[in-house]
Structure formats: structure tokens, C-alpha cells
Design a protein around this motif. Structure first.
Motif, PDB file in Angstrom:
ATOM      1  N   ARG A 181       0.801  -1.333   0.006  1.00 16.07           N
ATOM      2  CA  ARG A 181      -0.121  -0.050  -0.066  1.00 16.07           C
ATOM      3  C   ARG A 181       0.861   1.208   0.043  1.00 16.07           C
ATOM      4  O   ARG A 181       0.464   2.316  -0.583  1.00 16.07           O
ATOM      5  N   ARG A 198      -5.041   2.612   4.128  1.00 19.64           N
ATOM      6  CA  ARG A 198      -6.143   1.956   3.852  1.00 19.64           C
ATOM      7  C   ARG A 198      -6.909   2.806   2.920  1.00 19.64           C
ATOM      8  O   ARG A 198      -7.697   2.094   2.071  1.00 19.64           O
ATOM      9  N   ASP A 201      -7.183   0.732  -0.367  1.00 17.46           N
ATOM     10  CA  ASP A 201      -8.152  -0.253  -0.492  1.00 17.46           C
ATOM     11  C   ASP A 201      -9.581   0.333  -1.153  1.00 17.46           C
ATOM     12  O   ASP A 201     -10.032  -0.436  -1.935  1.00 17.46           O
ATOM     13  N   THR A 202      -9.790   1.518  -0.831  1.00 15.18           N
ATOM     14  CA  THR A 202     -11.033   2.196  -1.220  1.00 15.18           C
ATOM     15  C   THR A 202     -10.844   2.230  -2.802  1.00 15.18           C
ATOM     16  O   THR A 202     -11.680   1.995  -3.624  1.00 15.18           O
ATOM     17  N   ILE A 204      -8.842   0.886  -4.933  1.00 12.77           N
ATOM     18  CA  ILE A 204      -8.767  -0.650  -5.478  1.00 12.77           C
ATOM     19  C   ILE A 204     -10.109  -0.971  -5.729  1.00 12.77           C
ATOM     20  O   ILE A 204     -10.629  -1.611  -6.741  1.00 12.77           O
ATOM     21  N   ARG A 205     -11.156  -0.928  -4.468  1.00 15.50           N
ATOM     22  CA  ARG A 205     -12.436  -1.304  -4.760  1.00 15.50           C
ATOM     23  C   ARG A 205     -13.088  -0.679  -5.846  1.00 15.50           C
ATOM     24  O   ARG A 205     -13.855  -1.477  -6.761  1.00 15.50           O
ATOM     25  N   THR A 223      -5.496  -9.377  -4.553  1.00 17.55           N
ATOM     26  CA  THR A 223      -4.773  -9.338  -3.107  1.00 17.55           C
ATOM     27  C   THR A 223      -3.836 -10.261  -2.812  1.00 17.55           C
ATOM     28  O   THR A 223      -4.010 -11.367  -3.114  1.00 17.55           O
ATOM     29  N   TYR A 229      -1.050  -5.598  -3.200  1.00 14.33           N
ATOM     30  CA  TYR A 229      -1.977  -5.930  -4.512  1.00 14.33           C
ATOM     31  C   TYR A 229      -0.838  -6.168  -5.499  1.00 14.33           C
ATOM     32  O   TYR A 229       0.369  -5.711  -5.577  1.00 14.33           O
TER      33      TYR A 229
END
Ligand code: CA
Length: 236
Positions: A181, A198, A201-202, A204-205, A223, A229
């Protein structure tokens, strides 16, 4: 690096100038569209920060005129818009703007965008490979377009935010590489990032939603547990 700031609200213009001068950029201010074109012709800035609503000529018109008369040093254009102010037209970027920023923005955000654009311009100088292609996707850095490759050489443009575009380009620059990350944050935000890692992650989503056939079982953005990632797709 020379930056031309085109903004009729003097306080905002000066705030932008102070922010960028702290980062050692050389800045000039124009307070209307016609003055902007004059300074542009004389000074050939590397980057133009262009407010949308301006006296005399608005930002879209200034942008169009600059793009209609290409100069040897094609400047990057970062549009500024107020919330709700014809953002759709700017986002379409049919005018030739490279990126946009919605007011109000933080100095950190501004510097990050400016750096990201200028990094792209530096890359132009050192390598000619500005297109990444894998079996299913193509990213064209010069045109700032990401497409999904379909059968029979057809393609479908992906509607990505600037961050999603940068994320996908980063992945595609090195398929198979595992990114932590923090490494992705360095790539996307540079040193100006303060916050929770984090946040990656948002994004990536969101990117998965746009490119994965099944977001529960990602085919492309995998992941790597405990690390981060990686992007996988066959090379073309
Ligand atoms: Ca304005």
C-alpha cells in the motif's frame, strides 16, 4: 518549471502562488482569459492552472484556443472549477484539459496534482513508451485514456477518475509485481500524503468495480495477503 495561474479571485490566485512557490515553482498570475493568452504566448509556461469562470474569456475558451494553436512546448492544463459548476463539461475534457480540481481544495492536493502532471511531462522526455498494453487493457498516458480491449480489435473506453487511471497505469507498468500500500501511495500521491494507508483499498475497490467481471473473485487486481496488491494479465 514555469506555471501560469489564471484566476480572477486575487486571494485564491495568491494562495496558489504562495503554495507553489514554496515548492520552488516559478509562477505568474493572469486575472482574465485574454491576459492569460497574452502571457501564454510570451512565456510558454510548462503548466497552466486555469479557473473555469473568468472575465473576458472563460477557462474553456482559453483552453480551446491554446489547444488549437499547438506550440513546441505543449503546456499541461489543470482546470479549476467550483462544485456543480459545469463539472461535466470539464470532466469530459473534450477541451484538452489534462486534469481538473474542484474548489475548495487543499494546498497539498494542489501540489500533488501539479507534481503528477509534471511527472508525466518529464516521462515524455526520457522514454517514448507512453502506452501500456496487456491482453485485456490499454492505457495511453499521452491521451490519458484507458480502454478495455474487445474482440476484433474493438475497444471500450473505461470511465476512470484520475486516481483510478493512475492506479491502473501503475499496475500495468509492471504486471505481476507485488505492490505494498505504501508503494502505491508513493506512486499516486508522492510525499504529500498524510492519512490512512487503507485509503488505497477504497480506490482498489472502485477500480475493480470498473474492470473486473466478478469483483468477489478478481481476475486482474489480486490481493496479496499481508502485503498489498498485484495486477495480472497476459502480455500482448
Ligand atoms: Ca473565477
Amino acid at each position: 518549471m514555469n506555471i501560469l495561474i489564471v484566476e480572477d479571485e486575487l486571494e485564491i490566485a495568491q494562495l496558489i502562488r504562495e503554495t507553489l512557490e514554496r515548492e520552488s515553482f516559478v509562477c505568474q498570475i493572469a486575472s482574465d482569459g485574454l491576459a492569460a493568452l497574452e502571457i501564454f504566448k510570451r512565456q510558454q509556461p510548462d503548466l497552466i492552472i486555469l479557473d473555469l469562470m473568468l472575465p473576458k474569456l472563460d477557462g474553456l475558451e482559453v483552453c480551446t484556443r491554446i489547444r488549437q494553436n499547438p506550440t513546441p512546448k505543449d503546456p499541461y492544463i489543470l482546470m479549476l472549477t467550483a462544485k456543480g459548476e459545469e463539472i461535466d463539461r470539464v470532466i469530459g475534457l473534450s477541451t484538452g484539459a489534462d486534469d481538473y480540481l474542484v474548489k475548495p481544495f487543499s494546498p497539498i492536493e494542489l501540489v500533488a496534482r501539479v507534481r503528477a502532471l509534471l511527472r508525466r511531462s518529464l516521462r515524455h522526455g526520457v522514454q517514448s513508451k507512453n502506452i501500456y498494453q496487456t491482453q485485456h487493457f490499454t492505457v495511453d498516458l499521452d491521451r490519458h485514456i484507458a480502454t478495455r480491449n474487445l474482440e476484433n480489435e474493438a475497444e471500450e473506453t473505461l470511465e476512470l477518475t484520475t486516481l483510478e487511471f493512475n492506479l491502473l497505469s501503475t499496475f500495468m507498468s509492471y504486471p505481476g509485481r507485488v505492490w505494498s500500500r505504501n508503494q502505491l501511495i508513493d506512486k499516486l500521491w508522492g510525499n504529500d500524503f498524510f492519512g490512512d494507508e487503507r485509503v488505497v483499498d477504497t480506490h482498489i475497490r472502485r477500480l475493480r468495480k470498473k474492470i473486473e467481471p466478478d469483483t468477489a473473485n478478481p481476475t486482474f487486481i489480486k490481493t496479496v495477503v499481508g502485503v498489498g496488491y498485484k495486477f495480472e494479465d497476459s502480455q500482448q
